[in-house]
Scaffold this motif. Structure first.
Motif, PDB file in Angstrom:
ATOM      1  N   SER A 126       5.103   5.920  16.411  1.00 13.03           N
ATOM      2  CA  SER A 126       5.165   6.933  15.340  1.00 13.03           C
ATOM      3  C   SER A 126       5.861   6.375  14.103  1.00 13.03           C
ATOM      4  O   SER A 126       5.494   6.706  12.965  1.00 13.03           O
ATOM      5  CB  SER A 126       5.871   8.195  15.838  1.00 13.03           C
ATOM      6  N   HIS A 127       6.854   5.530  14.304  1.00 13.91           N
ATOM      7  CA  HIS A 127       7.524   4.854  13.182  1.00 13.91           C
ATOM      8  C   HIS A 127       6.516   4.040  12.376  1.00 13.91           C
ATOM      9  O   HIS A 127       6.501   4.089  11.140  1.00 13.91           O
ATOM     10  CB  HIS A 127       8.633   3.950  13.745  1.00 13.91           C
ATOM     11  N   CYS A 128       5.637   3.325  13.058  1.00 18.63           N
ATOM     12  CA  CYS A 128       4.649   2.497  12.362  1.00 18.63           C
ATOM     13  C   CYS A 128       3.671   3.351  11.563  1.00 18.63           C
ATOM     14  O   CYS A 128       3.256   2.959  10.470  1.00 18.63           O
ATOM     15  CB  CYS A 128       3.898   1.624  13.372  1.00 18.63           C
ATOM     16  N   ASP A 129       3.313   4.524  12.083  1.00 16.96           N
ATOM     17  CA  ASP A 129       2.448   5.430  11.325  1.00 16.96           C
ATOM     18  C   ASP A 129       3.105   5.842  10.004  1.00 16.96           C
ATOM     19  O   ASP A 129       2.481   5.822   8.937  1.00 16.96           O
ATOM     20  CB  ASP A 129       2.158   6.697  12.140  1.00 16.96           C
ATOM     21  N   ARG A 130       4.381   6.233  10.080  1.00 18.20           N
ATOM     22  CA  ARG A 130       5.086   6.681   8.876  1.00 18.20           C
ATOM     23  C   ARG A 130       5.262   5.541   7.878  1.00 18.20           C
ATOM     24  O   ARG A 130       5.090   5.715   6.661  1.00 18.20           O
ATOM     25  CB  ARG A 130       6.448   7.285   9.249  1.00 18.20           C
ATOM     26  N   VAL A 131       5.616   4.368   8.384  1.00 22.49           N
ATOM     27  CA  VAL A 131       5.813   3.211   7.513  1.00 22.49           C
ATOM     28  C   VAL A 131       4.505   2.834   6.823  1.00 22.49           C
ATOM     29  O   VAL A 131       4.497   2.445   5.654  1.00 22.49           O
ATOM     30  CB  VAL A 131       6.394   2.025   8.315  1.00 22.49           C
ATOM     31  N   CYS A 132       3.404   2.967   7.538  1.00 22.50           N
ATOM     32  CA  CYS A 132       2.097   2.673   6.954  1.00 22.50           C
ATOM     33  C   CYS A 132       1.849   3.527   5.721  1.00 22.50           C
ATOM     34  O   CYS A 132       1.460   3.025   4.656  1.00 22.50           O
ATOM     35  CB  CYS A 132       1.005   2.903   7.997  1.00 22.50           C
ATOM     36  N   ARG A 133       2.078   4.813   5.832  1.00 21.83           N
ATOM     37  CA  ARG A 133       1.837   5.720   4.704  1.00 21.83           C
ATOM     38  C   ARG A 133       2.754   5.398   3.519  1.00 21.83           C
ATOM     39  O   ARG A 133       2.315   5.339   2.364  1.00 21.83           O
ATOM     40  CB  ARG A 133       2.048   7.166   5.147  1.00 21.83           C
ATOM     41  N   LEU A 134       4.041   5.172   3.819  1.00 22.08           N
ATOM     42  CA  LEU A 134       4.992   4.907   2.740  1.00 22.08           C
ATOM     43  C   LEU A 134       4.717   3.557   2.082  1.00 22.08           C
ATOM     44  O   LEU A 134       4.773   3.438   0.847  1.00 22.08           O
ATOM     45  CB  LEU A 134       6.420   4.956   3.292  1.00 22.08           C
ATOM     46  N   ALA A 135       4.411   2.551   2.872  1.00 21.06           N
ATOM     47  CA  ALA A 135       4.145   1.221   2.314  1.00 21.06           C
ATOM     48  C   ALA A 135       2.926   1.252   1.399  1.00 21.06           C
ATOM     49  O   ALA A 135       2.922   0.617   0.332  1.00 21.06           O
ATOM     50  CB  ALA A 135       3.937   0.209   3.442  1.00 21.06           C
ATOM     51  N   ARG A 136       1.901   1.980   1.788  1.00 22.30           N
ATOM     52  CA  ARG A 136       0.715   2.046   0.925  1.00 22.30           C
ATOM     53  C   ARG A 136       1.031   2.733  -0.404  1.00 22.30           C
ATOM     54  O   ARG A 136       0.580   2.291  -1.462  1.00 22.30           O
ATOM     55  CB  ARG A 136      -0.429   2.749   1.637  1.00 22.30           C
ATOM     56  N   LEU A 137       1.820   3.807  -0.360  1.00 23.09           N
ATOM     57  CA  LEU A 137       2.214   4.476  -1.599  1.00 23.09           C
ATOM     58  C   LEU A 137       3.009   3.538  -2.502  1.00 23.09           C
ATOM     59  O   LEU A 137       2.806   3.504  -3.725  1.00 23.09           O
ATOM     60  CB  LEU A 137       3.028   5.726  -1.283  1.00 23.09           C
ATOM     61  N   LEU A 138       3.909   2.767  -1.903  1.00 17.05           N
ATOM     62  CA  LEU A 138       4.685   1.801  -2.688  1.00 17.05           C
ATOM     63  C   LEU A 138       3.779   0.714  -3.252  1.00 17.05           C
ATOM     64  O   LEU A 138       3.945   0.287  -4.405  1.00 17.05           O
ATOM     65  CB  LEU A 138       5.778   1.174  -1.816  1.00 17.05           C
ATOM     66  N   GLY A 139       2.836   0.268  -2.450  1.00 17.47           N
ATOM     67  CA  GLY A 139       1.902  -0.756  -2.918  1.00 17.47           C
ATOM     68  C   GLY A 139       1.090  -0.287  -4.099  1.00 17.47           C
ATOM     69  O   GLY A 139       0.822  -1.060  -5.035  1.00 17.47           O
ATOM     70  N   LYS A 196      10.964   1.332  -7.250  1.00 14.51           N
ATOM     71  CA  LYS A 196       9.713   2.065  -7.077  1.00 14.51           C
ATOM     72  C   LYS A 196       9.877   3.141  -5.999  1.00 14.51           C
ATOM     73  O   LYS A 196       9.303   4.236  -6.115  1.00 14.51           O
ATOM     74  CB  LYS A 196       8.587   1.103  -6.703  1.00 14.51           C
ATOM     75  N   LEU A 197      10.648   2.855  -4.959  1.00 16.71           N
ATOM     76  CA  LEU A 197      10.904   3.860  -3.929  1.00 16.71           C
ATOM     77  C   LEU A 197      11.686   5.033  -4.513  1.00 16.71           C
ATOM     78  O   LEU A 197      11.404   6.193  -4.187  1.00 16.71           O
ATOM     79  CB  LEU A 197      11.674   3.246  -2.756  1.00 16.71           C
ATOM     80  N   GLN A 198      12.655   4.756  -5.364  1.00 20.07           N
ATOM     81  CA  GLN A 198      13.407   5.838  -6.000  1.00 20.07           C
ATOM     82  C   GLN A 198      12.480   6.775  -6.775  1.00 20.07           C
ATOM     83  O   GLN A 198      12.586   7.999  -6.667  1.00 20.07           O
ATOM     84  CB  GLN A 198      14.469   5.252  -6.947  1.00 20.07           C
ATOM     85  N   VAL A 199      11.570   6.196  -7.549  1.00 16.05           N
ATOM     86  CA  VAL A 199      10.620   6.999  -8.330  1.00 16.05           C
ATOM     87  C   VAL A 199       9.712   7.794  -7.392  1.00 16.05           C
ATOM     88  O   VAL A 199       9.459   8.986  -7.600  1.00 16.05           O
ATOM     89  CB  VAL A 199       9.784   6.095  -9.257  1.00 16.05           C
ATOM     90  N   LEU A 200       9.242   7.131  -6.359  1.00 12.47           N
ATOM     91  CA  LEU A 200       8.332   7.771  -5.405  1.00 12.47           C
ATOM     92  C   LEU A 200       8.986   8.975  -4.740  1.00 12.47           C
ATOM     93  O   LEU A 200       8.376  10.045  -4.614  1.00 12.47           O
ATOM     94  CB  LEU A 200       7.911   6.742  -4.356  1.00 12.47           C
ATOM     95  N   LEU A 201      10.241   8.826  -4.338  1.00 12.21           N
ATOM     96  CA  LEU A 201      10.927   9.921  -3.652  1.00 12.21           C
ATOM     97  C   LEU A 201      11.240  11.073  -4.594  1.00 12.21           C
ATOM     98  O   LEU A 201      11.286  12.228  -4.164  1.00 12.21           O
ATOM     99  CB  LEU A 201      12.207   9.411  -2.988  1.00 12.21           C
ATOM    100  N   ARG A 202      11.456  10.784  -5.852  1.00  9.67           N
ATOM    101  CA  ARG A 202      11.676  11.867  -6.823  1.00  9.67           C
ATOM    102  C   ARG A 202      10.400  12.718  -6.978  1.00  9.67           C
ATOM    103  O   ARG A 202      10.489  13.928  -7.216  1.00  9.67           O
ATOM    104  CB  ARG A 202      12.104  11.304  -8.186  1.00  9.67           C
TER     105      ARG A 202
END
Length: 201
Positions: free
Chosen positions: A34-47, A190-196
């Motif tokens: 489940s961790h890998c699923d969540r990381v996949c979504r977040l990494a793609r958004l950051l990319g 970029k993560l800071q902006v994404l989370l805002r």
């Protein structure tokens, strides 16, 4: 109808080899899966925020989904240990990035080489103190630097047997202290902006 923007959609009709890896990871450790699923979504958004092209985004998403697949080969007394690892156990755990690289290369997919390279490098750190190759700064592939930040954020905000879960604000404070040392400062910004903009992440 499936959402074409969902990074996990690409795994729905994937090869038997990827299905087997995903099933093995799920059976080995449900948290890791489940961790890998969540990381996949977040990494793609950051990319996307870092302007990766479609091919690189796809490679990043696949690598993020399978970045911990090497943990299939980590023995129980290490993988499931409910506390801080000693030196021997830590070395055994660190081997998972190289094992993950080998496992993904064995799929024989057209994208196996670039994806496996990201998997290998996702525990490299910006200051060169990571593993397995001690890469530093921009010598670490950008995709691996993105994956490292996504992986670290999700790990901090997930409940684990050896530490309490952190809220998003506390997790970002930890990452702020690691920016420029453990993690790429540009990816962190970029993560800071994404989370805002996406407070649910």
């Amino acid at each position: 109808m499936p959402d074409p923007s969902d990074p996990l959609r690409q795994f729905a009709d994937t090869s038997c080899s990827l299905h087997a890896l995903a099933l093995a990871l799920e059976q080995r450790d449900s948290y890791t899966d489940s961790h890998c699923d969540r990381v996949c979504r977040l990494a793609r958004l950051l990319g996307q925020r870092l302007d990766l092209d479609r091919d690189r985004l796809d490679h990043l998403a696949v690598a993020a989904r399978f970045h911990d697949v090497g943990k299939i080969g980590v023995r129980d007394d290490v993988l499931l240990f409910p506390g801080r690892l000693d030196e021997a156990k830590r070395a055994a755990m660190h081997a998972h990035s190289e094992l993950g690289e080998r496992l993904f290369l064995a799929t024989g997919r057209d994208d196996a080489v670039p994806v496996a390279a990201i998997i290998r490098s996702h525990h490299e750190t910006f200051d060169g103190s990571g593993y397995p190759d001690g890469l530093a700064g921009t010598a670490i592939p950008l995709e691996a630097r993105i994956l490292s930040v996504a992986d670290r954020y999700d790990a901090l905000t997930s409940l684990r047997p050896y530490r309490a879960l952190l809220g998003a604000h506390a997790a970002m404070a930890v990452l702020d202290g690691e920016s420029g040392h453990k993690i790429d400062p540009d990816v962190f910004r970029k993560l800071q902006v994404l989370l805002r903009r996406h407070s649910h992440l």
